[in-house]
Design a protein around this motif. Structure first.
Motif, PDB file in Angstrom:
ATOM      1  N   ASN A 136     -54.913  40.174-105.501  1.00 44.92           N
ATOM      2  CA  ASN A 136     -55.289  38.877-106.064  1.00 44.92           C
ATOM      3  C   ASN A 136     -54.174  37.836-105.999  1.00 44.92           C
ATOM      4  O   ASN A 136     -54.340  36.719-106.470  1.00 44.92           O
ATOM      5  N   ALA A 137     -53.011  38.208-105.439  1.00 45.79           N
ATOM      6  CA  ALA A 137     -51.935  37.227-105.325  1.00 45.79           C
ATOM      7  C   ALA A 137     -52.291  36.188-104.269  1.00 45.79           C
ATOM      8  O   ALA A 137     -52.729  36.531-103.176  1.00 45.79           O
ATOM      9  N   THR A 138     -52.123  34.909-104.614  1.00 39.82           N
ATOM     10  CA  THR A 138     -52.429  33.858-103.643  1.00 39.82           C
ATOM     11  C   THR A 138     -51.188  33.074-103.235  1.00 39.82           C
ATOM     12  O   THR A 138     -51.218  32.331-102.280  1.00 39.82           O
ATOM     13  N   ASN A 139     -50.103  33.261-103.991  1.00 39.42           N
ATOM     14  CA  ASN A 139     -48.883  32.512-103.691  1.00 39.42           C
ATOM     15  C   ASN A 139     -47.675  33.435-103.562  1.00 39.42           C
ATOM     16  O   ASN A 139     -47.590  34.459-104.225  1.00 39.42           O
ATOM     17  N   ILE A 140     -46.740  33.007-102.719  1.00 39.06           N
ATOM     18  CA  ILE A 140     -45.415  33.633-102.716  1.00 39.06           C
ATOM     19  C   ILE A 140     -44.418  32.503-102.933  1.00 39.06           C
ATOM     20  O   ILE A 140     -44.611  31.401-102.420  1.00 39.06           O
ATOM     21  N   ILE A 141     -43.387  32.763-103.738  1.00 40.22           N
ATOM     22  CA  ILE A 141     -42.420  31.689-103.971  1.00 40.22           C
ATOM     23  C   ILE A 141     -41.018  32.110-103.570  1.00 40.22           C
ATOM     24  O   ILE A 141     -40.635  33.259-103.677  1.00 40.22           O
ATOM     25  N   THR A 142     -40.269  31.145-103.078  1.00 45.56           N
ATOM     26  CA  THR A 142     -38.878  31.378-102.699  1.00 45.56           C
ATOM     27  C   THR A 142     -38.095  30.066-102.828  1.00 45.56           C
ATOM     28  O   THR A 142     -38.609  29.003-102.495  1.00 45.56           O
ATOM     29  N   GLY A 143     -36.865  30.183-103.324  1.00 47.04           N
ATOM     30  CA  GLY A 143     -36.124  28.979-103.724  1.00 47.04           C
ATOM     31  C   GLY A 143     -35.164  28.425-102.700  1.00 47.04           C
ATOM     32  O   GLY A 143     -34.110  27.907-103.055  1.00 47.04           O
ATOM     33  N   ASN A 144     -35.482  28.539-101.439  1.00 49.23           N
ATOM     34  CA  ASN A 144     -34.622  27.927-100.426  1.00 49.23           C
ATOM     35  C   ASN A 144     -35.511  27.382 -99.306  1.00 49.23           C
ATOM     36  O   ASN A 144     -36.342  28.124 -98.767  1.00 49.23           O
ATOM     37  N   PRO A 145     -35.358  26.109 -98.960  1.00 49.55           N
ATOM     38  CA  PRO A 145     -36.256  25.533 -97.961  1.00 49.55           C
ATOM     39  C   PRO A 145     -36.238  26.268 -96.632  1.00 49.55           C
ATOM     40  O   PRO A 145     -37.287  26.486 -96.028  1.00 49.55           O
ATOM     41  N   GLY A 146     -35.044  26.690 -96.178  1.00 52.34           N
ATOM     42  CA  GLY A 146     -34.954  27.407 -94.903  1.00 52.34           C
ATOM     43  C   GLY A 146     -35.838  28.645 -94.908  1.00 52.34           C
ATOM     44  O   GLY A 146     -36.585  28.895 -93.955  1.00 52.34           O
ATOM     45  N   CYS A 147     -35.752  29.417 -95.993  1.00 50.14           N
ATOM     46  CA  CYS A 147     -36.574  30.627 -96.113  1.00 50.14           C
ATOM     47  C   CYS A 147     -38.043  30.246 -96.193  1.00 50.14           C
ATOM     48  O   CYS A 147     -38.903  30.940 -95.645  1.00 50.14           O
TER      49      CYS A 147
END
Lengths: 474, 493
Positions: free
Chosen positions: A430-441
């Protein structure tokens, strides 16, 4: 990239390295505990492409056993500089610092191929250094995106006419806005109407220069980020307002220089560092907020560019600056927000259940050593379950412009990341998002999930956070 | 030296060009493993990716009488993967598949290049682990573990690699693929598998390993005793064993090591202590607390000023990370160190530790200690500056004197790091009489031409006298230890 080059000077590698404050190389005891943490070693299975092997090569150069030849430089240039080996190292070897100094020596003392020189001139000395060029490029690429060409290339048979790396680069394209964030808000003090009195942020140093009720923070806007993915900066601004900060976005700030440092152009990086110092120093800020892990790591390490007794200092570089004061103010937006749990608690958050995947950027977890607080902050949101990827501390292969310079190796590293994502999705369908705190990644992982048709949105944590605020709050 | 062009071509035909390397930079990085004191470049490095490729490579090298050696992650500490005679290095890193987990037989079948810790990670969700846990377990390969018969802190209760490997598939030096053991228990006849394990890569090249899986203990209690003297800490070890308690692990760190790990990892060990003793008990939850009470009492009676217990997994992990990464942490306080691996009967601990400290003082170098106290396996770390030739010389002398002290007290040369090239000459002192000859005869049975990993494990006689080993390899030179002086970049670990 072809790195044909020849050494420019008659000076031996040993002499060049001896001038570069390189003694930390001795901290490596060759134990090998870093091997498994290295994304390129895991792909290539070759000692010279491991952190230990690369340090051994650097040491060989420093000791005079090796000279600056192409065969020595190649494995050193294949490093993504994710610095996961620093987290694995029990001896405290500052791998990133040593690699960057080595690349500086390579850059200054060898002659690159024509193609390489043109590329560097265009990108490092040109585009990344100039706000107006950046805006123009952003505008043109925005138009390019609206023509539908990238979609045509990635979605239809047209893509087959191009090399695979070019098709992948279409996926990589950031959402350019054609406008500059820092010029939009240049030099205003943006204040919110939150009436509650809050304690001023005292900074990691514990000392506060301004005894006002509201902390005043500067926002670092970066180069590509300044003209793309507008939601990230806008959300950062929103969140800072909500906890009652005064925000300043200096209009004269520039690129952090990380891309330059990674490719060895320390001279341009020093120039940028001094410009940023001039942009932020007079504003009496309690903190300087970054929302790009790579920029944050670089800003925190400016002092390394200005070491005291090096040839670098001899070139008249302003090495007298006390970088400590500047560096202490640099803080990642998530780390900053996590210092105000009570204020965050008071905001009205959505309460619907959501499972969200998390990937830790290397330059947050390994370079800045920031990990737990951001994760907790996100996981504590009402209704939110944060699921870190298996190997969430593993590189995605982005590495600044590494994915453009070494597309194949970068792609192999990315493949491992998309595998972890698939695995996480099987257990968390049911996960619809992944988050990461660096624009390059973010660009890299987004390109990965797009090219593999994985049904998932990727967001910067601040965009996700701002989206969890109830409508009337944001 | 590099490959002769016809050899290179034939290797490339088997492996593909990109997996045959003999450029000077590759040779440079493969000239040492975890022991950097003796460096020697290989003729070349090949990277087979499948058993059949490996077999073909071995047959080719055998045909041309070129010596060769298998290498895993290169974390070994006795130079076992340092090529002598410019042997060809066969890099096994590409063999990293986990084949089969068999829950009924409690086994896991893996490639030799699989990392030790990976096995535990793969099965821990089902409540199992792979017991031998060398300190380098997050990087070392299981193939290397089998070759060296590796141990680790928890071997005090659970045993070493030989107790946890049920079978192997291996390539003999002439290219024949054989299997020893299997998922079943017990094998009639001489224990060939047992012979293979710990042969330091001189009998054959392992291609598959069947490992035994161990159920996780229901509960573990990790305690940290703090001491004003090393002697008291040794007394605690004796006292616990005397009372018939076998802890899962008993590890000691002295003051110098404490200061290094505190700098590197901050586990929260007191800097003013002379020694700390990590004692871990594990087993069924029932009764474990009672046993812990007894141990705590014994520790205090024998001189522990304080005994702390890890309150949760986080605290437990911190303690163990500090112990397992202690060698690396020495990099924080000394530019180089040289570690010995002698074993002594437990009862001799206080005496030998005193002697070691006196030997260090006599030569004017610091010797730090972090070791498996429970099984008497010492790891004296001789701290020196590699750029100071006098100190390098002294570190060798100290190492030698420590080893002879261990032998004199009824101990042995190595608990787990192996003999390698580093201690090969010492085997004569350990095995007087003809036992050494008999051991060499066994090796000759597996490795008749001494093509596989020459120069390891046994002292090197003059080549021409080595009639038992047949014709020497084509690339053999008489080993001249004087040429193997600590290279300039040599740091011993």
């Amino acid at each position: 990239m072809n790195i044909n080059f020849s050494q420019k000077t008659a000076v031996s590698a040993k002499e060049l390295f001896r001038l570069a404050e390189f003694d930390n190389i001795l901290k490596c005891v060759h134990c090998g505990l870093c091997l498994e943490s290295c994304p390129t070693y895991r792909e290539l299975d070759d000692e010279k492409d491991s952190p230990r092997g690369r340090l051994y090569l650097m040491r060989g150069l420093w000791e005079g056993a090796l000279e600056l030849r192409q065969s020595v430089v190649e494995p050193l240039s294949r490093c993504v500089n994710c610095r996961a080996c620093e987290s694995a190292c029990p001896s405290g070897v500052p791998y990133g610092e040593l690699l960057e100094k080595t690349r500086g020596i390579i850059f200054e003392n060898t002659t690159q191929s024509f193609k390489e020189r043109v590329l560097r001139r265009l990108l490092l000395k040109g585009l990344f250094r100039s706000t107006s060029l950046m805006i123009t490029a952003s505008y043109l690429l925005k138009i390019y995106a609206t023509t539908g060409l990238p979609k045509l290339i990635t979605k239809t048979f047209v893509g087959k006419l191009f090399p695979r790396s070019f098709v992948f680069q279409q996926h990589l394209l950031p959402n350019f806005s054609g406008k500059s964030f820092k010029l939009k808000y240049a030099d205003e003090v943006i204040s919110s109407e939150v009436s509650e009195k809050i304690k001023p942020y005292t900074g990691p140093s514990g000392k506060s220069k301004r005894l006002k009720s509201k902390p005043r923070v500067g926002m670092f806007s970066g180069c590509i980020m300044d003209v793309s993915e507008a939601a990230i900066h806008e959300s950062t601004l929103t969140l800072l307002h909500h906890i009652g900060c005064e925000v300043v976005v200096p209009g004269n700030q520039v690129c952090c220089g990380a891309i330059h440092v990674h490719s060895g152009d320390r001279e341009t990086a020093r120039e940028l560092a001094l410009k940023n110092l001039v942009a932020f120093e007079p504003r009496h800020l309690d903190a300087i907020i970054t929302n790009a892990a790579g920029c944050g790591a670089q800003l925190k390490e400016y002092n390394l560019l200005f070491s005291k007794e090096t040839s670098e200092a001899k070139k008249g570089v302003r090495s007298t600056v006390n970088w400590q004061d500047f560096e202490k103010k640099i803080i990642d937006v998530l780390e900053f927000l996590s210092r105000y749990p009570k204020l965050l608690e008071k905001l009205s958050w959505r309460e619907d259940e959501d499972t969200v995947l998390y990937d830790a950027p290397c330059h947050l977890i390994h370079a800045q050593k920031v990990d737990e607080n951001p994760r907790q902050l996100l996981n504590n949101l009402p209704g939110v379950t944060l699921v870190p990827l298996k190997e969430s501390d593993w590189c995605c292969g982005s590495g600044g412009i590494y994915n453009l310079v070494h597309p194949e190796l970068s792609g192999a590293v990315l493949k491992r990341k998309t595998e972890s994502i698939r695995q996480a999705l099987t257990t968390n369908p049911n996960a619809t998002n992944i988050i990461t705190g660096n624009p390059g990644c973010l660009y890299q992982i987004r390109a990965g999930i797009r090219s593999e048709n994985i049904d998932l949105h990727i967001l910067h944590p601040v965009v996700y956070l701002a989206g969890r605020l109830k409508k009337n709050e944001s | 030296m590099s490959f002769e062009s016809n050899i290179r071509e034939e290797l490339a035909k088997i492996l593909g060009k990109e997996w045959v390397k003999d450029d000077s930079v590759t040779l440079y990085t493969y000239r040492c493993d975890g022991l950097t004191l003796y460096t020697a470049p290989p003729m070349g490095v090949v990277f087979p990716g499948a058993v059949q490729e490996l077999v073909s490579v071995v047959k080719l090298l055998h045909k041309h009488k070129i010596s060769f050696i298998a290498r895993g992650a290169g974390t070994g500490l006795s130079g076992g993967a340092v090529p002598q005679d410019e042997s060809v290095i066969i890099e096994m890193a590409r063999f990293k598949e986990v084949h089969e987990v068999d829950w009924i037989n409690r086994t896991i079948t893996v490639d030799p290049g699989v990392i030790n810790l990976r096995i535990t990670e793969d099965v821990q969700s089902q409540g199992y682990h792979y017991a031998p846990d060398p300190s380098s377990q997050k990087a070392c390969t299981i193939g290397g573990n089998v070759a060296e018969n590796s141990g680790g802190p928890h071997t005090l209760k659970y045993g070493v690699t030989v107790n946890h490997v049920l079978g192997v598939e291996m390539v003999l030096p002439d290219g024949e693929l054989i299997k020893l053991g299997g998922k079943h228990l017990g094998m009639p006849g001489p224990d060939l598998l047992g012979l293979m394990i710990g042969s330091e890569g001189t009998f054959g090249i392992i291609t598959k390993i069947i490992c035994r899986l161990t159920p996780n203990p229901e509960k573990a209690v990790t305690m940290l005793g703090i001491y004003k003297s090393v002697h008291d800490a040794c007394e605690s070890v004796s006292s616990i064993i005397r009372h018939g308690i076998i802890p899962a692990a008993m590890e000691m760190l002295d003051k110098i090591v404490i200061s290094a790990v505190e700098k590197a990892l901050k586990p929260g060990f007191p800097l003013d202590a002379e020694a700390v003793l990590i004692v871990e008990l594990d087993g069924l939850a029932d009764g474990l607390d009672a046993e812990a009470e007894i141990v705590e009492k014994l520790l205090k009676e024998s001189g522990a000023t304080t005994v702390n217990r890890a309150r949760d997994e986080v605290e437990r992990d911190k303690i163990w990370r500090a112990r397992k990464e202690a060698f690396g942490a020495i990099g924080q306080i000394s530019p180089s160190y040289y570690v010995q691996d002698g074993v002594i009967p437990r009862s001799k601990l206080p005496e030998v530790l005193n002697e070691i400290s006196a030997i260090g003082k006599k030569h004017g170098l610091t010797v730090a200690n972090v070791f498996h106290a429970g099984d008497g396996n010492l790891h004296p770390l001789i701290l020196y500056d590699y750029e100071n030739p006098e100190e390098v010389e002294k570190s060798h002398k100290i190492g030698e004197e420590i080893l002879s002290s261990c032998i004199r007290h009824g101990g042995t040369l190595s608990g787990e790091h192996g003999i390698g090239i580093e201690k090969a000459e010492w085997m004569k002192d350990l095995y007087p009489g003809n036992s050494l000859d008999n051991m060499q005869n066994v090796r000759t049975f597996f490795n008749p031409e001494n093509l596989l990993n020459p120069g390891k494990l046994f002292p090197q006689p003059g080549r021409c006298a080595e009639s038992k080993s047949g014709t020497p390899p084509r690339n053999a030179t008489v080993l001249d230890k004087s040429k193997m002086v600590a290279s300039k970049s040599g740091i011993a670990v």
